[in-house]
Design a protein around this motif. Structure first.
Motif, PDB file in Angstrom:
ATOM      1  N   ALA A  83       3.650   6.783  -2.990  1.00 49.76           N
ATOM      2  CA  ALA A  83       5.054   6.373  -3.011  1.00 49.76           C
ATOM      3  C   ALA A  83       5.986   7.546  -2.720  1.00 49.76           C
ATOM      4  O   ALA A  83       6.981   7.395  -1.997  1.00 49.76           O
ATOM      5  CB  ALA A  83       5.385   5.751  -4.367  1.00 49.76           C
ATOM      6  N   SER A  87       8.950   7.366   0.082  1.00 49.67           N
ATOM      7  CA  SER A  87      10.196   6.924  -0.559  1.00 49.67           C
ATOM      8  C   SER A  87      11.388   6.933   0.388  1.00 49.67           C
ATOM      9  O   SER A  87      12.188   5.985   0.400  1.00 49.67           O
ATOM     10  CB  SER A  87      10.490   7.767  -1.798  1.00 49.67           C
ATOM     11  OG  SER A  87      10.581   9.144  -1.451  1.00 49.67           O
ATOM     12  N   VAL A  95       9.453  -3.897  -1.229  1.00 48.40           N
ATOM     13  CA  VAL A  95       8.176  -3.257  -1.528  1.00 48.40           C
ATOM     14  C   VAL A  95       7.505  -3.996  -2.678  1.00 48.40           C
ATOM     15  O   VAL A  95       8.119  -4.254  -3.718  1.00 48.40           O
ATOM     16  CB  VAL A  95       8.365  -1.777  -1.911  1.00 48.40           C
ATOM     17  CG1 VAL A  95       7.015  -1.125  -2.214  1.00 48.40           C
ATOM     18  CG2 VAL A  95       9.083  -1.020  -0.796  1.00 48.40           C
ATOM     19  N   SER A  97       4.247  -3.950  -5.292  1.00 48.81           N
ATOM     20  CA  SER A  97       3.194  -3.101  -5.862  1.00 48.81           C
ATOM     21  C   SER A  97       2.200  -3.953  -6.634  1.00 48.81           C
ATOM     22  O   SER A  97       2.591  -4.805  -7.437  1.00 48.81           O
ATOM     23  CB  SER A  97       3.807  -2.065  -6.809  1.00 48.81           C
ATOM     24  OG  SER A  97       2.790  -1.406  -7.552  1.00 48.81           O
ATOM     25  N   LEU A 104       8.158  -1.482 -13.469  1.00 43.89           N
ATOM     26  CA  LEU A 104       9.249  -1.559 -12.503  1.00 43.89           C
ATOM     27  C   LEU A 104      10.158  -0.347 -12.609  1.00 43.89           C
ATOM     28  O   LEU A 104      10.667   0.156 -11.602  1.00 43.89           O
ATOM     29  CB  LEU A 104      10.052  -2.848 -12.729  1.00 43.89           C
ATOM     30  CG  LEU A 104       9.372  -4.145 -12.303  1.00 43.89           C
ATOM     31  CD1 LEU A 104      10.132  -5.350 -12.848  1.00 43.89           C
ATOM     32  CD2 LEU A 104       9.266  -4.223 -10.779  1.00 43.89           C
ATOM     33  N   LEU A 107       8.393   2.440 -10.878  1.00 46.26           N
ATOM     34  CA  LEU A 107       8.425   2.199  -9.432  1.00 46.26           C
ATOM     35  C   LEU A 107       9.808   2.502  -8.861  1.00 46.26           C
ATOM     36  O   LEU A 107       9.932   3.055  -7.759  1.00 46.26           O
ATOM     37  CB  LEU A 107       8.048   0.748  -9.135  1.00 46.26           C
ATOM     38  CG  LEU A 107       6.576   0.383  -9.356  1.00 46.26           C
ATOM     39  CD1 LEU A 107       6.394  -1.128  -9.339  1.00 46.26           C
ATOM     40  CD2 LEU A 107       5.691   1.031  -8.283  1.00 46.26           C
ATOM     41  N   LEU A 111      10.575   4.997  -5.924  1.00 40.59           N
ATOM     42  CA  LEU A 111      11.073   4.379  -4.687  1.00 40.59           C
ATOM     43  C   LEU A 111      12.556   4.060  -4.824  1.00 40.59           C
ATOM     44  O   LEU A 111      12.985   2.911  -4.732  1.00 40.59           O
ATOM     45  CB  LEU A 111      10.279   3.105  -4.385  1.00 40.59           C
ATOM     46  CG  LEU A 111       8.778   3.300  -4.178  1.00 40.59           C
ATOM     47  CD1 LEU A 111       8.041   1.973  -4.253  1.00 40.59           C
ATOM     48  CD2 LEU A 111       8.512   3.966  -2.831  1.00 40.59           C
ATOM     49  N   VAL A 116      12.088  -3.622  -5.223  1.00 38.33           N
ATOM     50  CA  VAL A 116      10.700  -3.581  -5.703  1.00 38.33           C
ATOM     51  C   VAL A 116      10.340  -4.847  -6.476  1.00 38.33           C
ATOM     52  O   VAL A 116      11.123  -5.367  -7.264  1.00 38.33           O
ATOM     53  CB  VAL A 116      10.481  -2.344  -6.599  1.00 38.33           C
ATOM     54  CG1 VAL A 116       9.057  -2.329  -7.138  1.00 38.33           C
ATOM     55  CG2 VAL A 116      10.764  -1.072  -5.824  1.00 38.33           C
ATOM     56  N   ARG A 118       6.801  -6.274  -8.691  1.00 37.11           N
ATOM     57  CA  ARG A 118       5.432  -6.075  -9.167  1.00 37.11           C
ATOM     58  C   ARG A 118       4.670  -7.385  -9.087  1.00 37.11           C
ATOM     59  O   ARG A 118       5.202  -8.445  -9.427  1.00 37.11           O
ATOM     60  CB  ARG A 118       5.411  -5.632 -10.636  1.00 37.11           C
ATOM     61  CG  ARG A 118       5.636  -4.173 -10.893  1.00 37.11           C
ATOM     62  CD  ARG A 118       5.457  -3.881 -12.388  1.00 37.11           C
ATOM     63  NE  ARG A 118       4.061  -4.016 -12.815  1.00 37.11           N
ATOM     64  CZ  ARG A 118       3.664  -3.956 -14.085  1.00 37.11           C
ATOM     65  NH1 ARG A 118       4.546  -3.799 -15.063  1.00 37.11           N
ATOM     66  NH2 ARG A 118       2.386  -4.077 -14.383  1.00 37.11           N
TER      67      ARG A 118
END
Length: 269
Positions: A83, A87, A95, A97, A104, A107, A111, A116, A118
């Protein structure tokens, strides 16, 4: 099934990343020309290329291709490095994951500026019967969530949950294939003990497990209502259930509690 109108790039073509790529194409949800993957293993990329899935030798090149969705299908311990190297290229991008235990919040730190989400799929996505939990970050839009739900619904079923529910989902659903495989094995051994030939018994138990799953999904019946259909008062099934249920219930509670405890241990490691 209507085609998903998006392009997807998958960073990591291992067991889960490769299964996602293959499943999106095999299910008919996406054309192979809209799915891409990267991996340092030329063999893994070659296997995907046989399906028409485009391959890249590096994550940077894949991200530069500008796909609508970037899926980070890498192990949690290597996610920070991956990541961190991407980034700047992922600002404003969607994105996803699949890294277990990476929150989160973490993340978002890795990022900054990305949208994002999950997800926690289980291994049965390999046969398009997976179950996936989805937890969106604050920057993810409703359209982002629906797109990701559509992608993973093509691999089985997908449910949107709060992030604080993901650990329990993992202890039940991500571990679930192993629990059910253990039940198949123990019921097979019980059949062998009662005099059935091993191979025939295992095949019949496995087919029964498959059939029950299909019947419940297609009918929408509650499992206990289905049990009543095959249980005659005072019959053999009733006797078997009476002996099995207390132990199976206690074992299921114990298994989920143990898996949750180990999840918390690993998160604090």
């Amino acid at each position: 099934m209507d085609k998903i109108k998006a392009t997807v790039g998958i960073v990591g073509a291992g067991s889960m990343g490769g299964a996602i790529a293959r499943g999106l194409v095999a299910s008919g949800a996406m054309d192979a020309s809209d799915v891409f993957a990267c991996d340092p293993s030329a063999d893994k990329l070659a296997a995907l290329a046989e399906l028409g899935i485009g391959g890249f030798a590096s994550a940077e090149k894949l991200v530069d291709a500008g796909t609508d969705v970037v899926v980070l299908a890498v192990k949690p311990q290597v996610l920070p490095e991956v990541a961190g190297g991407l980034s700047d290229k992922l600002v404003g991008r969607l994105v996803v994951s699949i890294a277990a235990g990476v929150t989160l919040s973490t993340l978002a730190d890795y990022l900054d500026g990305a949208r994002v989400i999950r997800v926690m799929p289980n291994l049965l996505i390999q046969v398009l019967s997976g179950a996936t939990a989805i937890a969106p970050g604050q920057a993810a839009t409703p359209a982002d969530v629906e797109l990701v739900r559509g992608l993973f619904s093509a691999l089985g079923c997908a449910q949107v949950m709060r992030e604080d529910q993901l650990d329990a989902e993992g202890a039940v659903v991500s571990c679930g294939p192993a629990y059910l495989a253990l039940f198949v094995d123990t019921l097979t051994r019980a059949g062998i003990r009662a005099g059935l030939p091993a191979q025939a018994c295992r095949e019949m138990v496995e087919m029964t497990m498959l059939g029950v799953g299909k019947a419940l999904l297609e009918s929408g019946e509650h499992p206990r209502a289905y049990m009543e259909k095959v249980t005659s008062p005072g019959g053999t099934t009733a006797a078997g259930l009476l002996a099995l249920e207390p132990h199976l219930l206690e074992g299921s509670y114990g298994a989920v509690d143990a898996a949750l405890a180990r999840t918390r241990e690993l998160a604090g490691a």
